[in-house]
Design a protein around this motif. Structure first.
Motif, PDB file in Angstrom:
ATOM      1  N   THR A 177       2.040  -9.758   3.354  1.00  0.00           N
ATOM      2  CA  THR A 177       2.986  -8.648   3.173  1.00  0.00           C
ATOM      3  C   THR A 177       3.345  -8.016   4.513  1.00  0.00           C
ATOM      4  OG1 THR A 177       1.157  -7.136   2.715  1.00  0.00           O
ATOM      5  CG2 THR A 177       2.236  -8.133   0.831  1.00  0.00           C
ATOM      6  N   ARG A 179       7.544 -11.028   0.155  1.00  0.00           N
ATOM      7  CA  ARG A 179       7.930 -10.036  -0.853  1.00  0.00           C
ATOM      8  C   ARG A 179       7.408 -10.372  -2.243  1.00  0.00           C
ATOM      9  NH1 ARG A 179      12.032  -6.773   0.945  1.00  0.00           N
ATOM     10  NH2 ARG A 179      11.478  -5.516  -0.859  1.00  0.00           N
ATOM     11  N   HIS A 189      -3.092  -6.452  -5.820  1.00  0.00           N
ATOM     12  CA  HIS A 189      -1.833  -5.761  -6.053  1.00  0.00           C
ATOM     13  C   HIS A 189      -1.237  -5.371  -4.712  1.00  0.00           C
ATOM     14  CE1 HIS A 189      -4.476  -2.291  -5.714  1.00  0.00           C
ATOM     15  NE2 HIS A 189      -3.419  -1.563  -5.465  1.00  0.00           N
ATOM     16  N   PRO A 212       1.754  -3.644  -1.970  1.00  0.00           N
ATOM     17  CA  PRO A 212       2.384  -2.346  -1.724  1.00  0.00           C
ATOM     18  C   PRO A 212       3.722  -2.270  -2.442  1.00  0.00           C
ATOM     19  CG  PRO A 212       2.647  -3.766   0.178  1.00  0.00           C
ATOM     20  CD  PRO A 212       1.795  -4.519  -0.795  1.00  0.00           C
ATOM     21  N   GLU A 213       4.284  -1.098  -2.471  1.00  0.00           N
ATOM     22  CA  GLU A 213       5.618  -0.849  -3.017  1.00  0.00           C
ATOM     23  C   GLU A 213       6.596  -1.935  -2.544  1.00  0.00           C
ATOM     24  OE1 GLU A 213       8.130   1.634  -5.300  1.00  0.00           O
ATOM     25  OE2 GLU A 213       5.969   1.730  -4.968  1.00  0.00           O
ATOM     26  N   GLY A 214       7.364  -2.468  -3.463  1.00  0.00           N
ATOM     27  CA  GLY A 214       8.401  -3.410  -3.063  1.00  0.00           C
ATOM     28  C   GLY A 214       7.931  -4.853  -2.973  1.00  0.00           C
ATOM     29  N   MET A 250       6.131  -7.865  -5.094  1.00  0.00           N
ATOM     30  CA  MET A 250       5.708  -8.275  -6.426  1.00  0.00           C
ATOM     31  C   MET A 250       4.502  -9.200  -6.334  1.00  0.00           C
ATOM     32  SD  MET A 250       7.807 -10.567  -9.193  1.00  0.00           S
ATOM     33  CE  MET A 250       8.284  -9.189 -10.248  1.00  0.00           C
TER      34      MET A 250
END
Lengths: 213, 213
Positions: free
Chosen positions: B163, B168, B179, B181-183, B185
């Motif tokens: 990441t 992404r 899991h 970070p934001e943005g 998947m």
DNA sequence: TAGATTGTTAATCGATTAACAATC
DNA sequence: TAGATTGTTAATCGATTAACAATC
């Protein structure tokens, strides 16, 4: 109390994490921690664990050992579950060598293929047999679990032969969608379903950011 | 209109079946047939297809071609999606050789491992590189999709490196639950979740029928 | 004790299923 | 036309989330 299927599917995640904290010497764990580690909300964890024998204690949490044992019992992990696998391609080979299955009592005892070049070869310490012998082996050995890792074309026929000879659960990795008769559980695992989600997401990114970003 | 995730996951099943009936020369198909073949109710099929461009015609059904095309567009299957894979064990090898992914535009372009015996070897026509070069490759080649097929221990660190360098979407086959970070998947695919369902079912049979049956 | 944590009940949410009018 | 089939709205269902009393 019976656990719903989504709950059953989360137990292995809890179990895996429990093993690691037991190894670290932790006696207890909270629903908060367990949820953090497995990607579930603490309420979800408590609900899932509520279906199991035993219980947590306020201010303390759950006994890691007791919880792990309860999951083992609920999932029937100690029972030996011999299984046959048909289709010794790359995926079939990977699955028959996958170390994590022992934990669940699944033991792949026989491998089958139709390719003469593969029949007679060894994967681990199992010799690959001709696929047309599968029905006989399943019947004689009273095997209950069948794994299908063939191309889609042959899958339906194989599943039929399996159920007719006593298989009660089919784990289908072929892209053919199968469903068994009454009393036979079929789990279709199609990697392309996940790929669809990923493809959609990535394609969406490209569109929104464009080639200008 | 946006398709919910369960719907996205069913599109590949419809698509696969559509391809086969197109090959048979069928011009149209009903929601009934499509549902039959993929294990969904016809209402479900109509709902899922309703999210797509184009529409069916009463008394006739859906155009097989148009429907297949609409799914291709919705899932972004034509976009090229280069991907890196870390962990060239049996599973990693099987996945990098899996033929079905091309269809979705996924192309695994680089393989990585930490095992010196594996580094430098070839899988298909790709040479396995040292894992510590992965961040650089991802950054330079602007790769957006990462696949993790390592043991759980290294998974978190690999995901982080991915990441941080522009990945992404992560497709995680390790038993570690990740899991992003934001943005970003993350799709966690843990085979033991399915195994839990099967094990529970088979163990339940043994219990109810006992050894007397 | 005060605060942390479970267990349980109720509210929410989203997907699936059912129903049915519209249409070919 | 009559009957098949879609598209859409409403009802159902089940899982998840929220709330909170009980308890240590």
């Amino acid at each position: 109390m019976k656990s719903p299927i989504p709950t059953l599917r989360r137990y292995p995640l809890y179990y895996q994490f429990l093993l690691s904290v037991i190894k670290d010497g932790e006696e207890t764990i909270s629903s908060e921690e367990l949820g953090q580690a497995t990607g579930s909300a603490p309420e979800q964890v408590r609900k899932d664990l509520g279906y199991l024998e035993g219980q947590g204690r306020s201010h303390i949490g759950y006994s890691t050992r007791q919880l792990a044992d309860a999951i083992v019992v609920r999932l029937g992990m100690v029972q030996e579950k011999p299984a046959v696998l048909v289709g010794v391609g790359n995926l079939g080979r990977a699955i028959s060598l996958y170390p994590g299955f022992n934990q669940y009592g699944l033991r792949i005892t026989h491998l089958f293929d139709i390719n003469p070049n593969i029949i007679g070869s060894r994967v681990g310490d199992i010799e690959v047999m001709a696929a047309d012998q599968m029905p006989c082996v399943v019947k004689v050995m009273k095997i209950r679990v069948g794994i299908i890792t063939t191309p889609p074309s042959g899958a339906r026929e194989i599943a039929k032969a399996m159920t007719e000879n006593g298989i009660r659960a089919i784990w289908n990795f072929s892209t053919a969608h199968l469903h068994g008769p009454e009393g036979v559980m079929v789990r279709n695992v199609d990697l392309s379903t996940e790929l669809a989600v990923i493809s959609h997401f990535i394609a969406g990114l490209e569109k929104s950011t464009g080639s200008f970003s």
